[in-house]
Design a protein around this motif. Structure first.
Motif, short mmCIF file in Angstrom:
data_model
loop_
_atom_site.label_atom_id
_atom_site.label_comp_id
_atom_site.label_asym_id
_atom_site.label_seq_id
_atom_site.Cartn_x
_atom_site.Cartn_y
_atom_site.Cartn_z
N LEU A 66 0.82 -1.21 0.00
CA LEU A 66 0.00 0.00 0.00
C LEU A 66 0.86 1.27 0.00
O LEU A 66 0.56 2.22 -0.71
N MET A 67 1.94 1.28 0.79
CA MET A 67 2.83 2.44 0.82
C MET A 67 3.40 2.72 -0.56
O MET A 67 3.50 3.87 -0.97
N LEU A 68 3.79 1.65 -1.28
CA LEU A 68 4.37 1.82 -2.60
C LEU A 68 3.35 2.25 -3.64
O LEU A 68 3.70 2.58 -4.77
N GLN A 69 2.08 2.27 -3.25
CA GLN A 69 1.02 2.81 -4.10
C GLN A 69 0.63 4.22 -3.66
O GLN A 69 -0.33 4.79 -4.16
N GLY A 70 1.38 4.76 -2.67
CA GLY A 70 1.09 6.10 -2.18
C GLY A 70 -0.02 6.15 -1.15
O GLY A 70 -0.55 7.21 -0.84
N GLN A 71 -0.38 5.00 -0.58
CA GLN A 71 -1.46 4.93 0.40
C GLN A 71 -0.89 4.78 1.80
O GLN A 71 -0.42 3.70 2.17
N PRO A 72 -0.90 5.84 2.63
CA PRO A 72 -0.45 5.69 4.01
C PRO A 72 -1.35 4.72 4.77
O PRO A 72 -2.54 4.61 4.47
N VAL A 73 -0.78 4.02 5.73
CA VAL A 73 -1.52 3.07 6.54
C VAL A 73 -1.38 3.48 8.00
O VAL A 73 -0.27 3.61 8.51
N LYS A 74 -2.53 3.68 8.66
CA LYS A 74 -2.52 4.07 10.07
C LYS A 74 -2.91 2.89 10.93
O LYS A 74 -3.97 2.29 10.76
N LEU A 75 -2.02 2.53 11.85
CA LEU A 75 -2.33 1.55 12.87
C LEU A 75 -2.53 2.34 14.16
O LEU A 75 -1.57 2.90 14.71
N ALA A 76 -3.77 2.41 14.61
CA ALA A 76 -4.10 3.22 15.78
C ALA A 76 -3.18 2.89 16.95
O ALA A 76 -2.83 1.72 17.17
N ASP A 77 -2.79 3.89 17.68
CA ASP A 77 -1.91 3.75 18.84
C ASP A 77 -0.56 3.14 18.50
O ASP A 77 0.07 2.51 19.33
N LEU A 78 -0.14 3.29 17.25
CA LEU A 78 1.20 2.87 16.86
C LEU A 78 1.80 3.92 15.94
O LEU A 78 2.57 4.76 16.39
N ALA A 79 1.43 3.89 14.65
CA ALA A 79 2.05 4.82 13.71
C ALA A 79 1.27 4.86 12.41
O ALA A 79 0.49 3.96 12.10
N ILE A 80 1.52 5.94 11.67
CA ILE A 80 1.09 6.04 10.28
C ILE A 80 2.33 5.73 9.45
O ILE A 80 3.37 6.38 9.60
N PHE A 81 2.24 4.72 8.61
CA PHE A 81 3.34 4.30 7.76
C PHE A 81 3.11 4.86 6.37
O PHE A 81 2.02 4.72 5.81
N LYS A 82 4.13 5.49 5.81
CA LYS A 82 4.00 6.03 4.46
C LYS A 82 5.37 6.06 3.79
O LYS A 82 6.40 6.04 4.46
N ALA A 83 5.33 6.13 2.46
CA ALA A 83 6.57 6.19 1.69
C ALA A 83 6.99 7.64 1.50
O ALA A 83 6.16 8.55 1.47
N SER A 84 8.29 7.84 1.40
CA SER A 84 8.87 9.14 1.11
C SER A 84 10.06 8.90 0.18
O SER A 84 10.49 7.77 0.03
N VAL A 85 10.57 9.96 -0.42
CA VAL A 85 11.74 9.82 -1.28
C VAL A 85 12.81 10.82 -0.86
O VAL A 85 12.52 11.86 -0.28
N THR A 86 14.04 10.48 -1.17
CA THR A 86 15.16 11.40 -1.07
C THR A 86 15.47 11.82 -2.50
O THR A 86 15.63 10.96 -3.37
N SER A 87 15.50 13.13 -2.72
CA SER A 87 15.64 13.64 -4.07
C SER A 87 16.83 14.58 -4.17
O SER A 87 17.06 15.41 -3.29
N LEU A 108 8.53 6.15 6.21
CA LEU A 108 8.33 7.09 7.31
C LEU A 108 7.29 6.49 8.24
O LEU A 108 6.28 5.95 7.78
N ALA A 109 7.53 6.57 9.52
CA ALA A 109 6.57 6.11 10.51
C ALA A 109 6.34 7.25 11.49
O ALA A 109 7.26 7.68 12.18
#
Length: 165
Positions: A66-87, A108-109
């Protein structure tokens, strides 16, 4: 159980904090999905270690997908996981290239809920590592050489490596 805090000295001569002493968490070796599954199974769950391990394995794979599709994933009381790039910068829009200017993709978490910075700080119990306690007691001192400690005990007054002197 408490977070073990060790002490270290900033050795970056270009830093305005050069020579200052900081605390750092002394982490244990990381555990894997099997060990996490066993830990979770030990909390009186009706699910076996194997079922939990399977769910966690699938979860990790799905979060990555999901992250590699640009969809952040939120696990309540843990973290929001998402992709980022270094440019790397380009001198113009025309000169920008995905292949040349995107150096890497990273995870990124962002902590959420009971794992937020404020809540973790409130919940944490802290204590010095045995080495840090020896430093605080004056038995060992931080060296001006990165990664070394100086023992003040009789018979050993030279530098030592990263391990406890």
């Amino acid at each position: 159980m408490a977070l073990k805090i060790n002490l270290y000295k900033n050795h970056d001569e270009n830093s305005r904090y050069f020579g200052k002493v900081y605390g750092r968490v002394e982490n244990a070796d990381p555990i894997g999905i099997k060990e996490l599954a066993q830990h979770m199974a030990d909390h009186n769950t009706p699910y076996s270690k194997g079922v939990i391990a399977g769910i966690l394995t699938d979860m990790a794979s799905c979060i990555k997908e999901l992250m590699l599709q640009g969809q952040p994933v939120k696990l309540a009381d843990l973290a929001i996981f998402k992709a980022s790039v270094t440019s790397k910068p380009a001198i113009s829009v025309e000169k920008f290239s995905l292949q040349e200017n995107i150096k890497n993709v990273r995870l990124l978490a962002q902590a959420t809920g009971t794992v937020s910075r404020k809540q973790l700080t409130n919940d944490a119990m802290l204590e010095y590592t045995s080495l840090a306690q020896r430093i605080k007691n004056g038995e060992v001192e931080l060296s001006d050489t990165k990664g070394e400690y100086l023992s003040r005990t009789a018979g050993n007054d030279g530098p030592s490596g990263n391990d406890e002197p």
